[in-house]
Scaffold this motif. Structure first.
Motif, PDB file in Angstrom:
ATOM      1  N   VAL A  17      38.667  24.212  91.110  1.00  0.00           N
ATOM      2  CA  VAL A  17      39.967  23.916  91.696  1.00  0.00           C
ATOM      3  C   VAL A  17      40.028  22.472  92.162  1.00  0.00           C
ATOM      4  O   VAL A  17      39.152  22.004  92.889  1.00  0.00           O
ATOM      5  CB  VAL A  17      40.257  24.843  92.905  1.00  0.00           C
ATOM      6  CG1 VAL A  17      41.578  24.473  93.568  1.00  0.00           C
ATOM      7  CG2 VAL A  17      40.260  26.298  92.470  1.00  0.00           C
ATOM      8  N   GLY A  18      41.069  21.804  91.751  1.00  0.00           N
ATOM      9  CA  GLY A  18      41.358  20.446  92.199  1.00  0.00           C
ATOM     10  C   GLY A  18      42.848  20.270  92.336  1.00  0.00           C
ATOM     11  O   GLY A  18      43.630  21.182  92.048  1.00  0.00           O
ATOM     12  N   HIS A  19      43.238  19.101  92.783  1.00  0.00           N
ATOM     13  CA  HIS A  19      44.668  18.772  92.906  1.00  0.00           C
ATOM     14  C   HIS A  19      44.809  17.308  92.542  1.00  0.00           C
ATOM     15  O   HIS A  19      44.823  16.430  93.401  1.00  0.00           O
ATOM     16  CB  HIS A  19      45.157  19.058  94.321  1.00  0.00           C
ATOM     17  CG  HIS A  19      46.631  19.216  94.426  1.00  0.00           C
ATOM     18  ND1 HIS A  19      47.515  18.271  93.973  1.00  0.00           N
ATOM     19  CD2 HIS A  19      47.378  20.219  94.916  1.00  0.00           C
ATOM     20  CE1 HIS A  19      48.743  18.674  94.197  1.00  0.00           C
ATOM     21  NE2 HIS A  19      48.684  19.870  94.765  1.00  0.00           N
ATOM     22  N   LEU A  41      37.110  27.004  83.808  1.00  0.00           N
ATOM     23  CA  LEU A  41      38.560  26.919  83.702  1.00  0.00           C
ATOM     24  C   LEU A  41      39.078  26.023  84.817  1.00  0.00           C
ATOM     25  O   LEU A  41      38.689  26.173  85.980  1.00  0.00           O
ATOM     26  CB  LEU A  41      39.176  28.313  83.796  1.00  0.00           C
ATOM     27  CG  LEU A  41      38.722  29.290  82.699  1.00  0.00           C
ATOM     28  CD1 LEU A  41      39.138  30.703  83.030  1.00  0.00           C
ATOM     29  CD2 LEU A  41      39.287  28.865  81.361  1.00  0.00           C
ATOM     30  N   ALA A  42      39.935  25.103  84.448  1.00  0.00           N
ATOM     31  CA  ALA A  42      40.495  24.159  85.417  1.00  0.00           C
ATOM     32  C   ALA A  42      41.710  24.778  86.097  1.00  0.00           C
ATOM     33  O   ALA A  42      42.628  25.256  85.427  1.00  0.00           O
ATOM     34  CB  ALA A  42      40.889  22.864  84.713  1.00  0.00           C
ATOM     35  N   VAL A  43      41.702  24.751  87.417  1.00  0.00           N
ATOM     36  CA  VAL A  43      42.844  25.211  88.201  1.00  0.00           C
ATOM     37  C   VAL A  43      43.343  24.002  88.975  1.00  0.00           C
ATOM     38  O   VAL A  43      42.641  23.452  89.828  1.00  0.00           O
ATOM     39  CB  VAL A  43      42.461  26.361  89.155  1.00  0.00           C
ATOM     40  CG1 VAL A  43      43.636  26.749  90.034  1.00  0.00           C
ATOM     41  CG2 VAL A  43      41.954  27.563  88.361  1.00  0.00           C
ATOM     42  N   GLY A  52      41.222  17.447  78.404  1.00  0.00           N
ATOM     43  CA  GLY A  52      41.626  17.986  77.111  1.00  0.00           C
ATOM     44  C   GLY A  52      41.769  19.492  77.062  1.00  0.00           C
ATOM     45  O   GLY A  52      42.118  20.056  76.028  1.00  0.00           O
ATOM     46  N   ASP A  53      41.481  20.181  78.162  1.00  0.00           N
ATOM     47  CA  ASP A  53      41.580  21.637  78.230  1.00  0.00           C
ATOM     48  C   ASP A  53      42.821  22.033  79.024  1.00  0.00           C
ATOM     49  O   ASP A  53      43.296  21.266  79.864  1.00  0.00           O
ATOM     50  CB  ASP A  53      40.348  22.221  78.944  1.00  0.00           C
ATOM     51  CG  ASP A  53      39.051  21.915  78.225  1.00  0.00           C
ATOM     52  OD1 ASP A  53      39.068  21.777  76.983  1.00  0.00           O
ATOM     53  OD2 ASP A  53      38.018  21.812  78.911  1.00  0.00           O
ATOM     54  N   PRO A  54      43.327  23.247  78.812  1.00  0.00           N
ATOM     55  CA  PRO A  54      44.472  23.687  79.614  1.00  0.00           C
ATOM     56  C   PRO A  54      44.103  23.753  81.091  1.00  0.00           C
ATOM     57  O   PRO A  54      42.979  24.107  81.447  1.00  0.00           O
ATOM     58  CB  PRO A  54      44.767  25.095  79.086  1.00  0.00           C
ATOM     59  CG  PRO A  54      43.947  25.292  77.877  1.00  0.00           C
ATOM     60  CD  PRO A  54      42.870  24.249  77.863  1.00  0.00           C
ATOM     61  N   ALA A  55      45.053  23.420  81.930  1.00  0.00           N
ATOM     62  CA  ALA A  55      44.895  23.578  83.377  1.00  0.00           C
ATOM     63  C   ALA A  55      45.879  24.649  83.823  1.00  0.00           C
ATOM     64  O   ALA A  55      46.988  24.755  83.286  1.00  0.00           O
ATOM     65  CB  ALA A  55      45.168  22.266  84.098  1.00  0.00           C
ATOM     66  N   GLU A  67      34.310  34.805  87.858  1.00  0.00           N
ATOM     67  CA  GLU A  67      33.354  35.408  88.783  1.00  0.00           C
ATOM     68  C   GLU A  67      33.115  34.543  90.011  1.00  0.00           C
ATOM     69  O   GLU A  67      32.695  35.030  91.058  1.00  0.00           O
ATOM     70  CB  GLU A  67      32.029  35.632  88.053  1.00  0.00           C
ATOM     71  CG  GLU A  67      32.171  36.576  86.868  1.00  0.00           C
ATOM     72  CD  GLU A  67      31.007  36.485  85.908  1.00  0.00           C
ATOM     73  OE1 GLU A  67      30.210  37.446  85.885  1.00  0.00           O
ATOM     74  OE2 GLU A  67      30.894  35.467  85.194  1.00  0.00           O
ATOM     75  N   ALA A  68      33.366  33.245  89.858  1.00  0.00           N
ATOM     76  CA  ALA A  68      33.080  32.316  90.955  1.00  0.00           C
ATOM     77  C   ALA A  68      34.014  31.117  90.846  1.00  0.00           C
ATOM     78  O   ALA A  68      34.557  30.834  89.778  1.00  0.00           O
ATOM     79  CB  ALA A  68      31.617  31.865  90.903  1.00  0.00           C
ATOM     80  N   VAL A  69      34.159  30.418  91.964  1.00  0.00           N
ATOM     81  CA  VAL A  69      35.057  29.259  91.997  1.00  0.00           C
ATOM     82  C   VAL A  69      34.449  28.139  92.830  1.00  0.00           C
ATOM     83  O   VAL A  69      33.812  28.397  93.853  1.00  0.00           O
ATOM     84  CB  VAL A  69      36.451  29.655  92.534  1.00  0.00           C
ATOM     85  CG1 VAL A  69      36.392  30.184  93.948  1.00  0.00           C
ATOM     86  CG2 VAL A  69      37.418  28.496  92.468  1.00  0.00           C
ATOM     87  N   ILE A  70      34.635  26.926  92.352  1.00  0.00           N
ATOM     88  CA  ILE A  70      34.299  25.728  93.127  1.00  0.00           C
ATOM     89  C   ILE A  70      35.616  25.108  93.565  1.00  0.00           C
ATOM     90  O   ILE A  70      36.468  24.812  92.721  1.00  0.00           O
ATOM     91  CB  ILE A  70      33.486  24.719  92.286  1.00  0.00           C
ATOM     92  CG1 ILE A  70      32.146  25.311  91.862  1.00  0.00           C
ATOM     93  CG2 ILE A  70      33.268  23.420  93.087  1.00  0.00           C
ATOM     94  CD1 ILE A  70      31.358  24.437  90.900  1.00  0.00           C
ATOM     95  N   ILE A  71      35.779  24.937  94.864  1.00  0.00           N
ATOM     96  CA  ILE A  71      37.008  24.350  95.409  1.00  0.00           C
ATOM     97  C   ILE A  71      36.718  22.914  95.827  1.00  0.00           C
ATOM     98  O   ILE A  71      35.914  22.673  96.719  1.00  0.00           O
ATOM     99  CB  ILE A  71      37.525  25.160  96.618  1.00  0.00           C
ATOM    100  CG1 ILE A  71      37.831  26.604  96.200  1.00  0.00           C
ATOM    101  CG2 ILE A  71      38.748  24.476  97.234  1.00  0.00           C
ATOM    102  CD1 ILE A  71      38.177  27.521  97.362  1.00  0.00           C
TER     103      ILE A  71
END
Length: 145
Positions: A17-19, A41-43, A52-55, A67-71
């Motif tokens: 996760v980024g902004h 997966l980019a959020v 170059g990948d979908p966000a 299963e896991a997320v890095i914020i």
């Protein structure tokens, strides 16, 4: 025995996760997971593509559960992202060093989330000599690795 930080990388599917409208997307974490052969997966609510990948704007838009997320979003958004992770049933969350808040930690505890804070995921993702490896040596010396 592997630490809770090391065990975080035992999963296969991750969201990062980024902004990027506010600060650069955490490409080191994103690319590091991919380099390990993980599905990353980019959020990012402010981007349609990352590297170059979908966000995706949030966890509910992901093509499959993670299963896991890095914020690594701004600190002001951390609690909201932990709440979204809880709603999505994500039980493993890493809040990037300096982005955690007492409210986010309390919320994670309330929802039974295994939370990693106070450290940088890139220390575990980027092999070789870098400022992250120096950070890794310091954290090992302090018993926080």
């Amino acid at each position: 025995m592997a630490s809770n930080y090391h065990n975080f990388f035992d999963f296969n599917r991750y969201a990062v996760v980024g902004h990027s409208a506010i600060k650069p997307f955490p490409l080191l974490s994103y690319r590091g997971l991919k380099r390990l052969g993980k599905q990353a997966l980019a959020v990012d609510p402010s981007a349609r593509q990352i590297d170059g990948d979908p966000a995706y704007p949030d966890f509910s838009a992901l093509p499959e559960p993670v299963e896991a997320v890095i914020i690594e979003a701004p600190r002001t958004d951390t609690k909201d992202w932990v709440a979204r992770a809880a709603e999505a049933g994500i039980k493993h969350v890493w809040i990037h060093m300096g982005q955690d808040t007492p409210e986010a930690s309390a919320l994670a505890k309330q929802h039974g989330i295994n939370l990693r804070t106070g450290s940088c995921a890139v220390m575990y993702l980027k092999p070789g000599l870098s400022y992250h490896s120096i950070h890794q040596m310091i954290m090992k010396a302090l018993g926080k690795y």
